[in-house]
Design a protein around this motif. Sequence first.
Motif, PDB file in Angstrom:
ATOM      1  N   PHE A 306      11.894  15.171 -14.850  1.00  6.52           N
ATOM      2  CA  PHE A 306      12.333  15.299 -16.239  1.00  6.52           C
ATOM      3  C   PHE A 306      12.370  13.923 -16.908  1.00  6.52           C
ATOM      4  CE2 PHE A 306      14.688  19.115 -14.538  1.00  6.52           C
ATOM      5  CZ  PHE A 306      13.953  20.061 -15.222  1.00  6.52           C
ATOM      6  N   SER A 307      12.904  12.939 -16.196  1.00  6.27           N
ATOM      7  CA  SER A 307      13.001  11.582 -16.739  1.00  6.27           C
ATOM      8  C   SER A 307      11.631  10.971 -16.963  1.00  6.27           C
ATOM      9  CB  SER A 307      13.810  10.689 -15.789  1.00  6.27           C
ATOM     10  OG  SER A 307      15.161  11.105 -15.718  1.00  6.27           O
ATOM     11  N   GLU A 308      10.755  11.144 -15.989  1.00 10.88           N
ATOM     12  CA  GLU A 308       9.422  10.556 -16.112  1.00 10.88           C
ATOM     13  C   GLU A 308       8.640  11.202 -17.251  1.00 10.88           C
ATOM     14  OE1 GLU A 308       8.721   9.153 -11.486  1.00 10.88           O
ATOM     15  OE2 GLU A 308       8.191  11.209 -12.058  1.00 10.88           O
ATOM     16  N   ASP A 309       8.756  12.505 -17.405  1.00  8.55           N
ATOM     17  CA  ASP A 309       8.044  13.181 -18.487  1.00  8.55           C
ATOM     18  C   ASP A 309       8.615  12.809 -19.849  1.00  8.55           C
ATOM     19  OD1 ASP A 309       6.469  14.317 -16.568  1.00  8.55           O
ATOM     20  OD2 ASP A 309       7.258  16.361 -16.787  1.00  8.55           O
ATOM     21  N   ALA A 310       9.948  12.667 -19.926  1.00  3.28           N
ATOM     22  CA  ALA A 310      10.561  12.241 -21.189  1.00  3.28           C
ATOM     23  C   ALA A 310      10.130  10.832 -21.543  1.00  3.28           C
ATOM     24  CB  ALA A 310      12.080  12.318 -21.097  1.00  3.28           C
ATOM     25  N   TYR A 311      10.075   9.962 -20.548  1.00  5.12           N
ATOM     26  CA  TYR A 311       9.618   8.590 -20.785  1.00  5.12           C
ATOM     27  C   TYR A 311       8.181   8.594 -21.313  1.00  5.12           C
ATOM     28  CZ  TYR A 311       7.920   3.891 -19.874  1.00  5.12           C
ATOM     29  OH  TYR A 311       7.335   2.652 -20.009  1.00  5.12           O
ATOM     30  N   ASN A 312       7.326   9.375 -20.701  1.00  2.00           N
ATOM     31  CA  ASN A 312       5.932   9.428 -21.137  1.00  2.00           C
ATOM     32  C   ASN A 312       5.800   9.985 -22.550  1.00  2.00           C
ATOM     33  OD1 ASN A 312       4.960   8.370 -18.719  1.00  2.00           O
ATOM     34  ND2 ASN A 312       4.775  10.390 -17.770  1.00  2.00           N
ATOM     35  N   ALA A 313       6.698  10.887 -22.930  1.00  2.00           N
ATOM     36  CA  ALA A 313       6.626  11.494 -24.261  1.00  2.00           C
ATOM     37  C   ALA A 313       7.214  10.609 -25.345  1.00  2.00           C
ATOM     38  CB  ALA A 313       7.353  12.843 -24.251  1.00  2.00           C
ATOM     39  N   ALA A 314       8.146   9.740 -24.969  1.00  2.90           N
ATOM     40  CA  ALA A 314       8.812   8.884 -25.952  1.00  2.90           C
ATOM     41  C   ALA A 314       7.878   7.776 -26.427  1.00  2.90           C
ATOM     42  CB  ALA A 314      10.077   8.283 -25.357  1.00  2.90           C
ATOM     43  N   ALA A 315       8.172   7.258 -27.605  1.00  2.00           N
ATOM     44  CA  ALA A 315       7.401   6.125 -28.149  1.00  2.00           C
ATOM     45  C   ALA A 315       8.134   4.824 -27.838  1.00  2.00           C
ATOM     46  CB  ALA A 315       7.236   6.292 -29.651  1.00  2.00           C
ATOM     47  N   GLU A 316       7.429   3.730 -27.910  1.00  2.00           N
ATOM     48  CA  GLU A 316       8.048   2.416 -27.721  1.00  2.00           C
ATOM     49  C   GLU A 316       9.036   2.121 -28.850  1.00  2.00           C
ATOM     50  OE1 GLU A 316       7.771   0.516 -25.190  1.00  2.00           O
ATOM     51  OE2 GLU A 316       5.942   1.200 -24.167  1.00  2.00           O
ATOM     52  N   PRO A 317      10.068   1.332 -28.582  1.00  2.00           N
ATOM     53  CA  PRO A 317      10.426   0.684 -27.315  1.00  2.00           C
ATOM     54  C   PRO A 317      11.131   1.641 -26.363  1.00  2.00           C
ATOM     55  CG  PRO A 317      12.002   0.076 -28.998  1.00  2.00           C
ATOM     56  CD  PRO A 317      10.970   0.920 -29.689  1.00  2.00           C
ATOM     57  N   LYS A 318      10.741   1.597 -25.107  1.00  2.00           N
ATOM     58  CA  LYS A 318      11.314   2.485 -24.110  1.00  2.00           C
ATOM     59  C   LYS A 318      11.263   1.811 -22.754  1.00  2.00           C
ATOM     60  CE  LYS A 318       6.820   4.773 -23.433  1.00  2.00           C
ATOM     61  NZ  LYS A 318       6.090   6.065 -23.420  1.00  2.00           N
ATOM     62  N   GLU A 319      12.148   2.256 -21.862  1.00  2.00           N
ATOM     63  CA  GLU A 319      12.181   1.692 -20.518  1.00  2.00           C
ATOM     64  C   GLU A 319      12.618   2.765 -19.547  1.00  2.00           C
ATOM     65  OE1 GLU A 319      14.027  -2.113 -18.005  1.00  2.00           O
ATOM     66  OE2 GLU A 319      14.615  -1.764 -20.089  1.00  2.00           O
ATOM     67  N   LEU A 320      11.948   2.839 -18.412  1.00  2.00           N
ATOM     68  CA  LEU A 320      12.306   3.758 -17.335  1.00  2.00           C
ATOM     69  C   LEU A 320      12.751   2.936 -16.138  1.00  2.00           C
ATOM     70  CD1 LEU A 320      12.347   6.631 -16.060  1.00  2.00           C
ATOM     71  CD2 LEU A 320       9.965   6.238 -15.387  1.00  2.00           C
ATOM     72  N   VAL A 321      13.965   3.208 -15.667  1.00  2.00           N
ATOM     73  CA  VAL A 321      14.520   2.505 -14.511  1.00  2.00           C
ATOM     74  C   VAL A 321      14.739   3.518 -13.398  1.00  2.00           C
ATOM     75  CG1 VAL A 321      16.481   1.195 -13.618  1.00  2.00           C
ATOM     76  CG2 VAL A 321      15.621   0.744 -15.924  1.00  2.00           C
ATOM     77  N   ILE A 322      14.114   3.279 -12.251  1.00  2.00           N
ATOM     78  CA  ILE A 322      14.272   4.151 -11.089  1.00  2.00           C
ATOM     79  C   ILE A 322      15.168   3.439 -10.077  1.00  2.00           C
ATOM     80  CG2 ILE A 322      13.121   5.378  -9.223  1.00  2.00           C
ATOM     81  CD1 ILE A 322      12.495   6.476 -12.013  1.00  2.00           C
ATOM     82  N   ILE A 323      16.275   4.084  -9.713  1.00  2.00           N
ATOM     83  CA  ILE A 323      17.230   3.482  -8.790  1.00  2.00           C
ATOM     84  C   ILE A 323      16.824   3.820  -7.363  1.00  2.00           C
ATOM     85  CG2 ILE A 323      19.660   3.318  -8.158  1.00  2.00           C
ATOM     86  CD1 ILE A 323      18.964   2.359 -11.008  1.00  2.00           C
ATOM     87  N   PRO A 324      16.515   2.820  -6.540  1.00  2.31           N
ATOM     88  CA  PRO A 324      16.032   3.075  -5.171  1.00  2.31           C
ATOM     89  C   PRO A 324      16.992   3.940  -4.359  1.00  2.31           C
ATOM     90  CG  PRO A 324      15.748   0.762  -5.755  1.00  2.31           C
ATOM     91  CD  PRO A 324      16.569   1.385  -6.849  1.00  2.31           C
TER      92      PRO A 324
END
Length: 366
Positions: A306-324
């Motif tokens: 869900f997060s990755e798809d929302a990030y791809n759909a959003a326009a800049e400026p945007k940032e995706l942070v994945i917590i290990p």
Amino acid sequence: MKTIATLAAVSFMIVGQAFSQSERTSTQQKKILMDTNPQYTFELSDKVTRKKVTFKNRYGITLAADLYLPKNPKNKPLAALAISGPFGAVKEQSSGLYAQNMAERGFAALAFDPSYTGESGGEPRNVASPDINTEDFSAAVDFLGLQKDIDRNRIGIIGICGFAGMGLNAAAVDKRVKAVAVTSMYNMSRVMANGYYDALTPAQRTQTLEQLGEQRWKDAENGSYAASSSNLPEKLTGNESQFVVDYFNYYKTPRGFHPRSINSNSSWTATNPWSFMNMPLLTYIKEISPRPVLIIAGENAHSRYFSEDAYNAAAEPKELVIIPKAVHVDLYDKIDIIPFKKLEEFFRANLNVVSAEKTAAVDEGR
């Protein structure tokens, strides 16, 4: 029956939604709003103050919230954050923890119960709406913008789990919101309409909608709102999926249990999916731009897509942070995993907040 089972499974997996009859009278709701000894899943920090407040949304529903403020703010008026989630949780759980931690970092932070849940008003109890719950965020912005020690031009949103999708939707429509961050995001309209990983077939979706329509007639005839049978188990058998175990370990144990939380001790109505089935939440996500979006997800979260798809759909400026190594519920309450420093930096930069350290250095320079 197969479609009923499919919908029940989806509903169950959506943060352990329970479904049973749970209506309260207006008198009972007023008693809840007057709770003077609330239970929290975390200790109150000695660096902040917490005050119970109420405000109304555009539909006239009274929302209950906790306003967290830094005890000794270095900068006034304060930048502010409206915070809610997870889906089926209350402000005494994760959203309150987030609010407290952001208040420790110098922000005014409002953790609120959405309409029809927790201490907030609305009848019948324990229903959700993509429209009304989006409006709840804007009502929180209304409230924050009227406080004398808050700068209405520096307000942001934090949405958690299912209220991440609602928070993004609110930011898209409400241009007063200057920045939005979400964690462990769920797109509730997508998962309700299509199932996990969009696995619900068109035929199953049609049958589900037919069954929900039949249930509405039954509810109308009975004058009450019936329930589905899905529920988090009272005990684990060892056969559950790992994410169900994760939900259980948060909502059903002292770690995160709260008597007003739907996922801990209450229920959604059986027809709760109805309004989510054909009202996509993130249709206008690009319209958040040019305001910034921060999306945070666990590496091993079942909800990560869900997060990755929302990030791809959003326009800049945007940032995706994945917590290990983090799973979905780790970002509910694990202080050593939730990236509060990242959230602080994001909102300081985008709400034009000068850090307390920099203020102190300036004062010393004088």
